[in-house]
Design an enzyme around this catalytic site. Structure first.
Site, short mmCIF file in Angstrom:
data_model
loop_
_atom_site.label_atom_id
_atom_site.label_comp_id
_atom_site.label_asym_id
_atom_site.label_seq_id
_atom_site.Cartn_x
_atom_site.Cartn_y
_atom_site.Cartn_z
N HIS A 99 -65.86 82.40 -83.61
CA HIS A 99 -65.20 83.72 -83.54
C HIS A 99 -65.45 84.52 -84.80
CE1 HIS A 99 -62.29 80.83 -85.26
NE2 HIS A 99 -61.86 81.83 -86.01
N HIS A 101 -63.80 87.65 -87.08
CA HIS A 101 -62.59 88.42 -87.33
C HIS A 101 -63.00 89.85 -87.71
CE1 HIS A 101 -59.78 84.89 -88.18
NE2 HIS A 101 -60.96 84.31 -88.30
P1 5GP Z 1 -59.87 80.71 -88.16
O1 5GP Z 1 -59.08 80.30 -89.38
O2 5GP Z 1 -60.18 79.54 -87.26
O3 5GP Z 1 -61.10 81.51 -88.53
O4 5GP Z 1 -58.96 81.73 -87.41
C1 5GP Z 1 -58.28 81.44 -86.23
C2 5GP Z 1 -57.38 82.62 -85.95
O5 5GP Z 1 -56.87 82.45 -84.64
C3 5GP Z 1 -56.19 82.73 -86.89
O6 5GP Z 1 -56.26 83.98 -87.60
C4 5GP Z 1 -54.98 82.65 -85.97
O7 5GP Z 1 -53.95 83.54 -86.30
C5 5GP Z 1 -55.58 82.97 -84.61
N1 5GP Z 1 -54.90 82.28 -83.50
C6 5GP Z 1 -54.60 80.95 -83.42
N2 5GP Z 1 -53.98 80.67 -82.26
C7 5GP Z 1 -53.91 81.85 -81.59
C8 5GP Z 1 -53.37 82.19 -80.31
O8 5GP Z 1 -52.84 81.36 -79.55
N3 5GP Z 1 -53.45 83.48 -79.94
C9 5GP Z 1 -54.03 84.44 -80.74
N4 5GP Z 1 -54.07 85.70 -80.29
N5 5GP Z 1 -54.55 84.14 -81.96
C10 5GP Z 1 -54.49 82.86 -82.38
#
Ligand code: 5GP
Ligand code: ZN
Length: 136
Positions: A99, A101
């Protein structure tokens, strides 16, 4: 339901605030935003991280990221955005489904990124060589 949160979001088994969808790409608001409008852009097909996602699919994601970032700027009055990608646990990746951001930026929003630290003498060129020698 499988055990990937984002795959379940794509299937609608976990609710999300969707902002974009096409045959291969899905985008929705991060549940815990850095700033309001913080959006996650993901491939519908599951790949654990960016490095495992095929180049062809990544190249389709960039124009979508461009489209959504412009909508964030125009719709929310953001004056800029950060495009962030956490690849691997050590980089802060928590959800193992690739993903990007998109983080909208507003004046004086208090977010400070990329603290820099200087190279030791000669280390910059050596580091560049190590990278260049491993390009595939
Ligand atoms: P990472 O740290 O893996 O790059 O970011 C994962 C992101 O996914 C985090 O910013 C977190 O807030 C978001 N996230 C985790 N679980 C969920 C969810 O169930 N729904 C949504 N909309 N975002 C999520
Ligand atoms: Zn997944």
């Amino acid at each position: 339901m499988n055990d990937c949160i984002f795959c379940n979001i794509i299937k609608g088994e976990i609710p999300s605030a969707k902002v974009y969808e096409d045959d291969e790409i899905f985008a929705f608001l991060d549940i815990n935003p850095v700033n309001p409008g913080h959006t996650l852009v993901i491939p519908k097909e599951h790949y654990d991280d960016f490095s495992l996602t095929p180049n062809e699919l990544l190249s389709k994601m960039m124009p979508v990221i461009d489209k959504i970032s412009k909508a964030i700027m125009n719709g929310l009055g953001a004056q800029g955005f950060n495009l962030e990608l956490n690849n691997g646990r050590v980089a802060g990746q928590i959800v193992p489904h690739a993903h990007f951001h998109i983080v909208p930026r507003f004046p004086d929003d208090g977010l400070h990124l990329w603290p820099g630290k200087p190279y030791a003498e000669g280390e910059m060129q050596k580091t560049a060589e190590k990278i260049k020698n491993n390009l595939e």
